[in-house]
Design a protein around this motif. Structure first.
Motif, short mmCIF file in Angstrom:
data_model
loop_
_atom_site.label_atom_id
_atom_site.label_comp_id
_atom_site.label_asym_id
_atom_site.label_seq_id
_atom_site.Cartn_x
_atom_site.Cartn_y
_atom_site.Cartn_z
N GLY A 75 -35.82 12.10 -31.69
CA GLY A 75 -34.73 11.09 -31.73
C GLY A 75 -34.90 10.08 -30.64
N ARG A 76 -34.75 8.95 -30.96
CA ARG A 76 -34.77 7.90 -29.98
C ARG A 76 -34.02 6.56 -30.08
NH1 ARG A 76 -40.24 5.63 -28.17
NH2 ARG A 76 -38.81 5.04 -26.47
N SER A 77 -33.71 5.79 -29.14
CA SER A 77 -32.70 4.80 -29.53
C SER A 77 -33.73 3.26 -29.19
CB SER A 77 -31.66 4.59 -28.72
OG SER A 77 -31.87 4.67 -27.50
N VAL A 78 -33.51 2.66 -30.21
CA VAL A 78 -34.27 1.14 -30.40
C VAL A 78 -33.20 0.13 -30.53
CG1 VAL A 78 -36.43 2.33 -30.59
CG2 VAL A 78 -35.09 1.29 -32.50
N SER A 79 -33.69 -0.99 -30.02
CA SER A 79 -32.88 -2.39 -30.48
C SER A 79 -33.75 -3.21 -31.38
CB SER A 79 -32.27 -3.17 -29.26
OG SER A 79 -33.39 -4.01 -28.61
N HIS A 80 -33.09 -3.87 -32.23
CA HIS A 80 -33.94 -4.56 -33.19
C HIS A 80 -33.56 -5.95 -33.29
CE1 HIS A 80 -34.73 -6.11 -37.32
NE2 HIS A 80 -36.11 -5.41 -37.01
N ARG A 81 -33.90 -6.95 -32.99
CA ARG A 81 -33.58 -8.40 -32.94
C ARG A 81 -33.70 -9.12 -34.20
NH1 ARG A 81 -35.81 -13.52 -30.14
NH2 ARG A 81 -34.02 -14.77 -29.56
N ILE A 100 -37.33 -2.96 -29.15
CA ILE A 100 -37.50 -2.36 -27.69
C ILE A 100 -36.82 -1.12 -27.44
CG2 ILE A 100 -36.08 -3.99 -26.72
CD1 ILE A 100 -37.62 -3.67 -24.11
N ALA A 101 -37.16 -0.12 -26.78
CA ALA A 101 -36.41 1.00 -26.59
C ALA A 101 -35.16 0.77 -25.88
CB ALA A 101 -37.24 2.36 -26.10
N THR A 102 -34.13 1.31 -26.02
CA THR A 102 -32.78 1.18 -25.30
C THR A 102 -32.63 2.37 -24.38
OG1 THR A 102 -31.52 2.17 -27.02
CG2 THR A 102 -31.78 -0.38 -26.77
N SER A 103 -33.46 3.41 -24.40
CA SER A 103 -33.15 4.39 -23.65
C SER A 103 -34.73 4.99 -23.56
CB SER A 103 -32.39 5.46 -24.27
OG SER A 103 -32.39 6.73 -23.53
N ASP A 157 -25.28 6.66 -28.24
CA ASP A 157 -24.17 5.67 -28.13
C ASP A 157 -23.69 5.31 -27.05
OD1 ASP A 157 -22.34 4.50 -29.96
OD2 ASP A 157 -20.72 5.68 -29.02
N ARG A 158 -23.99 6.21 -25.93
CA ARG A 158 -23.42 5.79 -24.50
C ARG A 158 -24.49 4.90 -23.64
NH1 ARG A 158 -22.16 11.27 -23.69
NH2 ARG A 158 -24.07 11.65 -22.58
N GLU A 159 -25.66 5.32 -24.11
CA GLU A 159 -26.99 4.53 -23.81
C GLU A 159 -26.94 2.98 -24.43
OE1 GLU A 159 -30.35 6.12 -22.18
OE2 GLU A 159 -28.16 6.45 -20.93
N ALA A 160 -26.31 3.10 -25.77
CA ALA A 160 -26.37 1.83 -26.28
C ALA A 160 -25.18 0.80 -25.57
CB ALA A 160 -25.83 1.85 -27.60
N GLN A 161 -24.06 1.40 -25.00
CA GLN A 161 -23.36 0.78 -24.26
C GLN A 161 -23.74 0.28 -22.88
OE1 GLN A 161 -19.33 2.54 -24.22
NE2 GLN A 161 -19.79 3.97 -25.82
N ALA A 162 -24.68 0.99 -22.40
CA ALA A 162 -25.29 0.61 -21.24
C ALA A 162 -26.01 -0.49 -21.12
CB ALA A 162 -25.67 1.87 -20.42
N PHE A 163 -26.93 -0.31 -22.45
CA PHE A 163 -27.92 -1.31 -22.81
C PHE A 163 -27.35 -2.75 -23.02
CE2 PHE A 163 -30.93 -3.53 -25.85
CZ PHE A 163 -32.12 -3.51 -25.09
N GLN A 164 -26.14 -2.52 -23.78
CA GLN A 164 -25.53 -3.91 -24.18
C GLN A 164 -24.96 -4.44 -22.83
OE1 GLN A 164 -22.18 -3.26 -26.70
NE2 GLN A 164 -21.55 -5.39 -26.78
#
Length: 315
Positions: free
Chosen positions: A135-141, A148-151, A178-185
């Protein structure tokens, strides 16, 4: 843009039905281990081959590898969806089903008005022994399918674990990301607010931060390739996807990041071996390889710049 058949958009009515979505994406086939026999007829005793229901070869694995079947992956996905607002928006089907990625959207943000970006959780399962269940987190524009990875953290779930353990770990992943996504935002907002400067300033940053310094013995071909990269970046800064929506954020670190991700996702040269699909290889490098590392280095540098100002040294 990455729009090949490997990337399947899931209809809204299936976005909370993982197994139905996997059937829709033609990646719900069972697979199993079989003896690995070389063309010479010799059997390899410490490795096995994996094949799908039709007998198609998927890859080579160790003898202790235990395949994670589609219904198990779907069960984990149901748990994730049931404990969150996540939606299964895309499925990635690579190497003829040997690698399957379930891409969940956790939330959608707009760093600047009209510039929509999804924050996603990606769960990968592999039948060829290249990687474990991950599992990993990414953002998608949205504008150009930039990813790009968000974590920097990637979770791995061993294939031999019990399903209950896998579900528990998967839920832990989702909570963590979910916490990482908030920090990335929050970090994206920092990038939007900090003015990087003119296109020349942005190009200077690219040259000093991400491109290898030219050497005296560099060939003319290497120097030309370097110059061509800068020309491409300059064009993306001026006319890249979504530039018209930037408004006052034009010239910001967010603007620079978009040029970087668009370059790596869609323009950076990719080495492709015979028999491989170029877009599959490109996706692998931006998700798991050199492209991912390049974008992460750029993102970290821009974030330092946005936090500490123009006196920060390029790294």
């Amino acid at each position: 843009e990455i729009t090949m058949a490997a990337f399947i958009d899931i209809p809204e009515e299936l976005q909370r039905d993982p197994f139905g979505a996997m059937e829709y994406a033609k990646c719900a086939k069972q697979f199993h281990k079989t003896p690995l026999i070389l063309p010479s007829g010799q059997t390899v005793h410490d490795q096995m081959a994996t094949v799908d229901e039709a007998g198609n070869y998927l890859g080579v694995v160790g003898k202790d590898y235990e395949p994670v079947q589609p219904e198990v992956v779907a069960g984990m996905a149901r748990e994730l969806i049931g404990h969150s607002e996540a939606k299964l928006v895309k499925i990635i089907n690579l190497h003829g089903g040997a690698t399957v990625g379930l891409n969940f959207t956790i939330r959608t943000i707009e760093p600047v008005p009209g510039d929509a970006t999804d924050l996603n959780f990606l769960m990968l399962n592999n039948a060829s022994g290249r990687l474990s269940l991950q599992g990993r987190s990414v953002s998608h524009r949205w504008f150009c399918s930039n990813q790009i990875a968000t974590s920097t953290k990637m979770f791995s779930l061993k294939h031999t674990r019990y399903i209950a353990d896998r579900v528990k770990t998967a839920l832990m992943m989702l909570k963590y990301y979910d916490r990482e996504a908030q920090a990335f935002q929050a970090n994206l907002q920092r990038l939007v607010r900090f003015r990087h400067g003119t296109v020349k300033d942005q190009l200077d940053w690219f040259e000093q931060t991400l491109l290898p310094a030219p050497k005296e013995d560099d060939s003319q071909k290497a120097l030309s390739r370097r110059a061509n990269v800068l020309v491409t970046i300059a064009d993306l800064l001026e006319r890249g996807s979504g530039v018209e929506y930037l408004g006052s954020a034009r010239g910001s670190c967010w603007h620079t990041l978009n040029a970087l991700t668009e370059y790596v996702n869609h323009h950076r040269s990719t080495r492709v071996t015979e028999g491989r699909d170029e877009q599959e290889v490109r996706w692998e490098t931006i998700t798991l390889g050199a492209g991912d590392k390049l974008m992460q280095r750029g993102f970290d540098s821009l974030l330092r710049l946005a936090r500490y100002g123009s006196n920060v040294k390029h790294q």
